[in-house]
Design an enzyme around this catalytic site. Structure first.
Site, PDB file in Angstrom:
ATOM      1  N   ASP A  26       0.799 -10.361 -25.979  1.00 54.70           N
ATOM      2  CA  ASP A  26       1.521 -11.499 -25.126  1.00 54.70           C
ATOM      3  C   ASP A  26       3.158 -11.581 -25.115  1.00 54.70           C
ATOM      4  O   ASP A  26       3.691 -11.016 -26.024  1.00 54.70           O
ATOM      5  CB  ASP A  26       0.952 -12.618 -26.166  1.00 54.70           C
ATOM      6  CG  ASP A  26       1.121 -14.074 -25.118  1.00 54.70           C
ATOM      7  OD1 ASP A  26       1.249 -13.898 -23.971  1.00 54.70           O
ATOM      8  OD2 ASP A  26       1.265 -15.198 -25.900  1.00 54.70           O
ATOM      9  N   ASN A  74      -8.111 -14.587 -17.649  1.00 52.40           N
ATOM     10  CA  ASN A  74      -6.950 -14.151 -16.601  1.00 52.40           C
ATOM     11  C   ASN A  74      -7.123 -13.887 -15.215  1.00 52.40           C
ATOM     12  O   ASN A  74      -6.325 -13.509 -14.632  1.00 52.40           O
ATOM     13  CB  ASN A  74      -6.655 -12.593 -17.281  1.00 52.40           C
ATOM     14  CG  ASN A  74      -5.751 -12.658 -18.618  1.00 52.40           C
ATOM     15  OD1 ASN A  74      -5.780 -11.897 -19.610  1.00 52.40           O
ATOM     16  ND2 ASN A  74      -5.195 -13.846 -18.868  1.00 52.40           N
TER      17      ASN A  74
HETATM   18  C1  FPP Z   1      -0.258 -11.247 -21.844  1.00 54.25           C
HETATM   19  O1  FPP Z   1       1.089 -11.553 -21.508  1.00 54.25           O
HETATM   20  C2  FPP Z   1      -0.656  -9.907 -21.458  1.00 54.25           C
HETATM   21  C3  FPP Z   1      -1.473  -9.879 -20.349  1.00 54.25           C
HETATM   22  C4  FPP Z   1      -2.430 -10.780 -20.089  1.00 54.25           C
HETATM   23  C5  FPP Z   1      -1.717  -8.359 -19.911  1.00 54.25           C
HETATM   24  C6  FPP Z   1      -1.619  -7.399 -20.796  1.00 54.25           C
HETATM   25  C7  FPP Z   1      -1.741  -6.061 -20.255  1.00 54.25           C
HETATM   26  C8  FPP Z   1      -1.066  -4.916 -20.231  1.00 54.25           C
HETATM   27  C9  FPP Z   1      -0.140  -4.745 -21.310  1.00 54.25           C
HETATM   28  C10 FPP Z   1      -0.943  -3.752 -19.355  1.00 54.25           C
HETATM   29  C11 FPP Z   1      -2.200  -2.845 -19.350  1.00 54.25           C
HETATM   30  C12 FPP Z   1      -2.821  -2.316 -20.692  1.00 54.25           C
HETATM   31  C13 FPP Z   1      -2.874  -1.205 -21.111  1.00 54.25           C
HETATM   32  C14 FPP Z   1      -3.952  -1.276 -22.407  1.00 54.25           C
HETATM   33  C15 FPP Z   1      -2.631   0.189 -20.671  1.00 54.25           C
HETATM   34  P1  FPP Z   1       1.413 -12.904 -20.666  1.00 54.25           P
HETATM   35  O2  FPP Z   1       1.329 -12.450 -19.253  1.00 54.25           O
HETATM   36  O3  FPP Z   1       0.581 -14.005 -20.822  1.00 54.25           O
HETATM   37  O4  FPP Z   1       2.777 -13.228 -20.975  1.00 54.25           O
HETATM   38  P2  FPP Z   1       3.497 -14.716 -20.944  1.00 54.25           P
HETATM   39  O5  FPP Z   1       2.687 -15.579 -21.940  1.00 54.25           O
HETATM   40  O6  FPP Z   1       4.909 -14.488 -21.197  1.00 54.25           O
HETATM   41  O7  FPP Z   1       3.496 -15.299 -19.614  1.00 54.25           O
END
Ligand code: FPP
Length: 250
Positions: A26, A74
Site C-alpha cells: 500500500d 480495486n
Molecule cells: C495499493 O496502493 C496498491 C495497489 C492496489 C496495486 C499494487 C500493484 C503493484 C505494486 C504492481 C503490480 C504487482 C506485481 C506483483 C508486479 P494504493 O494505490 O492504494 O496507494 P494509496 O493508498 O497511496 O492510494
C-alpha cells in the site's frame, strides 16, 4: 555470507524466521502524488519494490511470500489505473516465464481469475505449469489478483456445498483442515507475519481466514520506499513477539 536470520538457537532450531510473509503493498498512489506524478508511476515503482523484496525474502530463507496486487474492490479505480496495474503484472509474468526456472521461484495466484483478461490468464497458466515442474522446496510467490478474503471464503463454501449436494462429502466432515484445503491458499502454511506499509491500520479483506494467528507489522513507509532494512526490521519485530496461540507461556 552467513545468513544471520537463519542462525540456529541452542536447541538447533532455525531462529524464528517466518516461513510465510504476506504484504499489503500500500501507498503507491500517495508516493506518486507527493512527487507530482500520476498514480500509475507509483504502481510502477511499487512493482520494482516487489521485485527487490521478493529477492530479499528468498535470500533470507523465507519459503512463501504473498502479495496483495489487486483486490476484488480495486475495479472501482479508473480504467487507466486498472490497466496500468494489469500491464505491470503482465510484464512481471513475461519476465517470470523466462527466469523462474533459473531463479528457482514458483508462482501461484490467489483470487478469482474469471474476469482477468485472457492474455494475462494465459500467462498465469504458463507460470502455473512451470511452477508445477519446480521442486516443492523452492521459494514461492503468491500473487493475489482479483482477490478478496470474503470472496475466497465464499468460493470455498460454494465448492464444499456442491460436493455435499453431489453426495461426495457430508457436512459433518468439515473441519478446519478440510476447509483450508478448499481455499486458494491450500497446502500453504498460514502467514506468520503480515506487513502493511503506508500507515493504514486495517486488513482490507486480505487473507481473512489465514490471518487468525498472524503477527502484524505496520509502518508509515510507503510501499515504493519499503526496502531490505524495513523488511529486516519487520522480521526482527516478529521475532520479539510472544506467540501463545491462545495458550499460556510454559
Ligand atoms: C495499493 O496502493 C496498491 C495497489 C492496489 C496495486 C499494487 C500493484 C503493484 C505494486 C504492481 C503490480 C504487482 C506485481 C506483483 C508486479 P494504493 O494505490 O492504494 O496507494 P494509496 O493508498 O497511496 O492510494
Amino acid at each position: 555470507m552467513a545468513n544471520i536470520w537463519k542462525k540456529k538457537d541452542t536447541a538447533g532450531q532455525t531462529e524464528r524466521l517466518p516461513r510465510h510473509i504476506a504484504i499489503i503493498m500500500d501507498g503507491n498512489g500517495r508516493w506518486a502524488t507527493q512527487r507530482g506524478l500520476p498514480r500509475t508511476a507509483g504502481h510502477k515503482a511499487g512493482a520494482e519494490t516487489f521485485r527487490r523484496i521478493a529477492t530479499c525474502c528468498k535470500d533470507l530463507g523465507v519459503e512463501y511470500l504473498t502479495v496483495y496486487a489487486f483486490s476484488t474492490e480495486n475495479w472501482k479505480r479508473s480504467a487507466e489505473e486498472v490497466g496500468a496495474i494489469m500491464g505491470l503484472l503482465k510484464r512481471y509474468l513475461l519476465e517470470a516465464v523466462d527466469s523462474m526456472e533459473r531463479d528457482h521461484i514458483r508462482l501461484r495466484f490467489f483470487g478469482d481469475m474469471t474476469p482477468i483478461a485472457p492474455e494475462l490468464r494465459a500467462l498465469a497458466h504458463e507460470t502455473d505449469e512451470i511452477s508445477a515442474h519446480l521442486p516443492a522446496g523452492d521459494f514461492q510467490v503468491n500473487v493475489c489478483l482479483n482477490y478478496g478474503g470474503r470472496d475466497e471464503i465464499l468460493r470455498a463454501v460454494r465448492c464444499f456445498a456442491a460436493e455435499c449436494a453431489a453426495g461426495e462429502r457430508k457436512p459433518e466432515e468439515l473441519d478446519e483442515a478440510l476447509f483450508s484445503s478448499c481455499l486458494d491458499s491450500r497446502g500453504i502454511p498460514d502467514p506468520e507475519l503480515i506487513i502493511r506499509p503506508s500507515g493504514e491500520l486495517r486488513l482490507s479483506n486480505f487473507l481473512l481466514w489465514q490471518c487468525a494467528y498472524s503477527e502484524f507489522y505496520f509502518t508509515d513507509t510507503l510501499w515504493p520506499d519499503f526496502d531490505e532494512t524495513e523488511l529486516k526490521r519487520a522480521i526482527e519485530a516478529y521475532r520479539q513477539r510472544d506467540r501463545r496461540f491462545g495458550g499460556v507461556k510454559k
